[in-house]
Design a protein around this motif. Structure first.
Motif, PDB file in Angstrom:
ATOM      1  N   ASN A   8       0.832  -1.205   0.000  1.00 55.13           N
ATOM      2  CA  ASN A   8       0.000   0.000   0.000  1.00 55.13           C
ATOM      3  C   ASN A   8       0.872   1.264   0.000  1.00 55.13           C
ATOM      4  O   ASN A   8       0.389   2.346   0.279  1.00 55.13           O
ATOM      5  N   SER A   9       2.131   1.143  -0.360  1.00 57.78           N
ATOM      6  CA  SER A   9       3.039   2.294  -0.310  1.00 57.78           C
ATOM      7  C   SER A   9       2.621   3.413  -1.257  1.00 57.78           C
ATOM      8  O   SER A   9       2.850   4.585  -0.969  1.00 57.78           O
ATOM      9  N   LEU A  10       2.001   3.082  -2.393  1.00 58.62           N
ATOM     10  CA  LEU A  10       1.542   4.137  -3.305  1.00 58.62           C
ATOM     11  C   LEU A  10       0.450   4.982  -2.656  1.00 58.62           C
ATOM     12  O   LEU A  10       0.453   6.209  -2.762  1.00 58.62           O
ATOM     13  N   ILE A  11      -0.475   4.337  -1.997  1.00 52.93           N
ATOM     14  CA  ILE A  11      -1.550   5.057  -1.311  1.00 52.93           C
ATOM     15  C   ILE A  11      -0.996   5.835  -0.127  1.00 52.93           C
ATOM     16  O   ILE A  11      -1.367   6.992   0.100  1.00 52.93           O
ATOM     17  N   GLU A  12      -0.092   5.214   0.620  1.00 54.86           N
ATOM     18  CA  GLU A  12       0.501   5.899   1.766  1.00 54.86           C
ATOM     19  C   GLU A  12       1.275   7.134   1.317  1.00 54.86           C
ATOM     20  O   GLU A  12       1.268   8.161   2.004  1.00 54.86           O
ATOM     21  N   GLY A  13       1.938   7.066   0.184  1.00 55.51           N
ATOM     22  CA  GLY A  13       2.651   8.228  -0.348  1.00 55.51           C
ATOM     23  C   GLY A  13       1.704   9.375  -0.653  1.00 55.51           C
ATOM     24  O   GLY A  13       1.977  10.534  -0.333  1.00 55.51           O
ATOM     25  N   ASN A  14       0.576   9.056  -1.265  1.00 54.40           N
ATOM     26  CA  ASN A  14      -0.417  10.097  -1.558  1.00 54.40           C
ATOM     27  C   ASN A  14      -1.020  10.666  -0.287  1.00 54.40           C
ATOM     28  O   ASN A  14      -1.272  11.870  -0.191  1.00 54.40           O
ATOM     29  N   ASN A  15      -1.261   9.812   0.705  1.00 54.75           N
ATOM     30  CA  ASN A  15      -1.774  10.307   1.984  1.00 54.75           C
ATOM     31  C   ASN A  15      -0.776  11.249   2.644  1.00 54.75           C
ATOM     32  O   ASN A  15      -1.152  12.268   3.218  1.00 54.75           O
ATOM     33  N   ARG A  16       0.508  10.916   2.564  1.00 60.81           N
ATOM     34  CA  ARG A  16       1.549  11.772   3.137  1.00 60.81           C
ATOM     35  C   ARG A  16       1.562  13.133   2.449  1.00 60.81           C
ATOM     36  O   ARG A  16       1.626  14.175   3.105  1.00 60.81           O
ATOM     37  N   ILE A  17       1.479  13.151   1.125  1.00 63.65           N
ATOM     38  CA  ILE A  17       1.457  14.422   0.387  1.00 63.65           C
ATOM     39  C   ILE A  17       0.235  15.240   0.771  1.00 63.65           C
ATOM     40  O   ILE A  17       0.333  16.453   0.993  1.00 63.65           O
ATOM     41  N   LEU A  18      -0.915  14.596   0.858  1.00 62.53           N
ATOM     42  CA  LEU A  18      -2.141  15.307   1.243  1.00 62.53           C
ATOM     43  C   LEU A  18      -1.985  15.945   2.613  1.00 62.53           C
ATOM     44  O   LEU A  18      -2.318  17.119   2.809  1.00 62.53           O
ATOM     45  N   LYS A  19      -1.439  15.189   3.553  1.00 59.10           N
ATOM     46  CA  LYS A  19      -1.282  15.708   4.912  1.00 59.10           C
ATOM     47  C   LYS A  19      -0.222  16.813   4.986  1.00 59.10           C
ATOM     48  O   LYS A  19      -0.440  17.845   5.615  1.00 59.10           O
ATOM     49  N   GLN A  20       0.928  16.612   4.353  1.00 53.95           N
ATOM     50  CA  GLN A  20       2.032  17.562   4.485  1.00 53.95           C
ATOM     51  C   GLN A  20       1.860  18.815   3.638  1.00 53.95           C
ATOM     52  O   GLN A  20       2.244  19.900   4.055  1.00 53.95           O
ATOM     53  N   CYS A  21       1.300  18.658   2.447  1.00 54.50           N
ATOM     54  CA  CYS A  21       1.216  19.812   1.538  1.00 54.50           C
ATOM     55  C   CYS A  21      -0.108  20.555   1.601  1.00 54.50           C
ATOM     56  O   CYS A  21      -0.159  21.749   1.341  1.00 54.50           O
ATOM     57  N   TYR A  22      -1.167  19.847   1.899  1.00 61.11           N
ATOM     58  CA  TYR A  22      -2.481  20.478   1.822  1.00 61.11           C
ATOM     59  C   TYR A  22      -3.145  20.691   3.183  1.00 61.11           C
ATOM     60  O   TYR A  22      -3.858  21.672   3.372  1.00 61.11           O
ATOM     61  N   LEU A  23      -2.957  19.782   4.105  1.00 63.39           N
ATOM     62  CA  LEU A  23      -3.692  19.881   5.365  1.00 63.39           C
ATOM     63  C   LEU A  23      -2.876  20.458   6.517  1.00 63.39           C
ATOM     64  O   LEU A  23      -3.451  20.861   7.523  1.00 63.39           O
ATOM     65  N   LYS A  24      -1.573  20.498   6.374  1.00 66.14           N
ATOM     66  CA  LYS A  24      -0.724  20.999   7.452  1.00 66.14           C
ATOM     67  C   LYS A  24      -1.081  22.448   7.777  1.00 66.14           C
ATOM     68  O   LYS A  24      -1.186  23.283   6.882  1.00 66.14           O
ATOM     69  N   ASP A  25      -1.261  22.734   9.028  1.00 60.53           N
ATOM     70  CA  ASP A  25      -1.558  24.076   9.526  1.00 60.53           C
ATOM     71  C   ASP A  25      -2.898  24.632   9.048  1.00 60.53           C
ATOM     72  O   ASP A  25      -3.126  25.835   9.101  1.00 60.53           O
ATOM     73  N   LYS A  26      -3.799  23.788   8.567  1.00 58.64           N
ATOM     74  CA  LYS A  26      -5.127  24.239   8.162  1.00 58.64           C
ATOM     75  C   LYS A  26      -6.097  24.031   9.324  1.00 58.64           C
ATOM     76  O   LYS A  26      -6.047  23.025  10.016  1.00 58.64           O
ATOM     77  N   LYS A  27      -6.945  24.980   9.517  1.00 60.96           N
ATOM     78  CA  LYS A  27      -8.010  24.880  10.514  1.00 60.96           C
ATOM     79  C   LYS A  27      -9.323  24.762   9.753  1.00 60.96           C
ATOM     80  O   LYS A  27      -9.871  25.745   9.274  1.00 60.96           O
ATOM     81  N   LEU A  28      -9.796  23.528   9.573  1.00 64.46           N
ATOM     82  CA  LEU A  28     -11.014  23.283   8.816  1.00 64.46           C
ATOM     83  C   LEU A  28     -12.061  22.636   9.710  1.00 64.46           C
ATOM     84  O   LEU A  28     -11.740  21.823  10.566  1.00 64.46           O
ATOM     85  N   THR A  29     -13.296  22.958   9.452  1.00 63.61           N
ATOM     86  CA  THR A  29     -14.381  22.285  10.158  1.00 63.61           C
ATOM     87  C   THR A  29     -14.671  20.966   9.454  1.00 63.61           C
ATOM     88  O   THR A  29     -14.238  20.747   8.320  1.00 63.61           O
ATOM     89  N   LYS A  30     -15.419  20.104  10.107  1.00 63.90           N
ATOM     90  CA  LYS A  30     -15.741  18.825   9.477  1.00 63.90           C
ATOM     91  C   LYS A  30     -16.650  19.017   8.264  1.00 63.90           C
ATOM     92  O   LYS A  30     -16.690  18.168   7.386  1.00 63.90           O
TER      93      LYS A  30
END
Length: 69
Positions: A8-30
């Motif tokens: 599942n390393s391909l999926i984990e890589g995409n999850n890492r990019i999503l978390k580090q590049c897009y969600l880091k330091d974001k304050k979003l509601t559900k």
């Protein structure tokens, strides 16, 4: 781990990019989160070129594999 037939390393890589590049330091509601993730995926796949693909986006490479020649 000798009997593992997939990775599942391909999926984990995409999850890492999503978390580090897009969600880091974001304050979003559900309520905002699903739309923000959808927009992030759209940008990642259709708008931003990726280094391994030179000037092309992942969508362009997927739809036109001859671009890699």
């Amino acid at each position: 781990m000798k009997n593992v037939l997939f990775s599942n390393s391909l999926i984990e890589g995409n999850n890492r990019i999503l978390k580090q590049c897009y969600l880091k330091d974001k304050k979003l509601t559900k309520e905002e989160l699903p739309n923000y993730i959808a927009e992030s995926i759209k940008e990642y796949n259709y708008e931003k070129p990726h280094y391994p693909h030179k000037i092309y986006t992942p969508d362009e490479i997927y739809n036109y594999p001859k671009l890699t020649d």
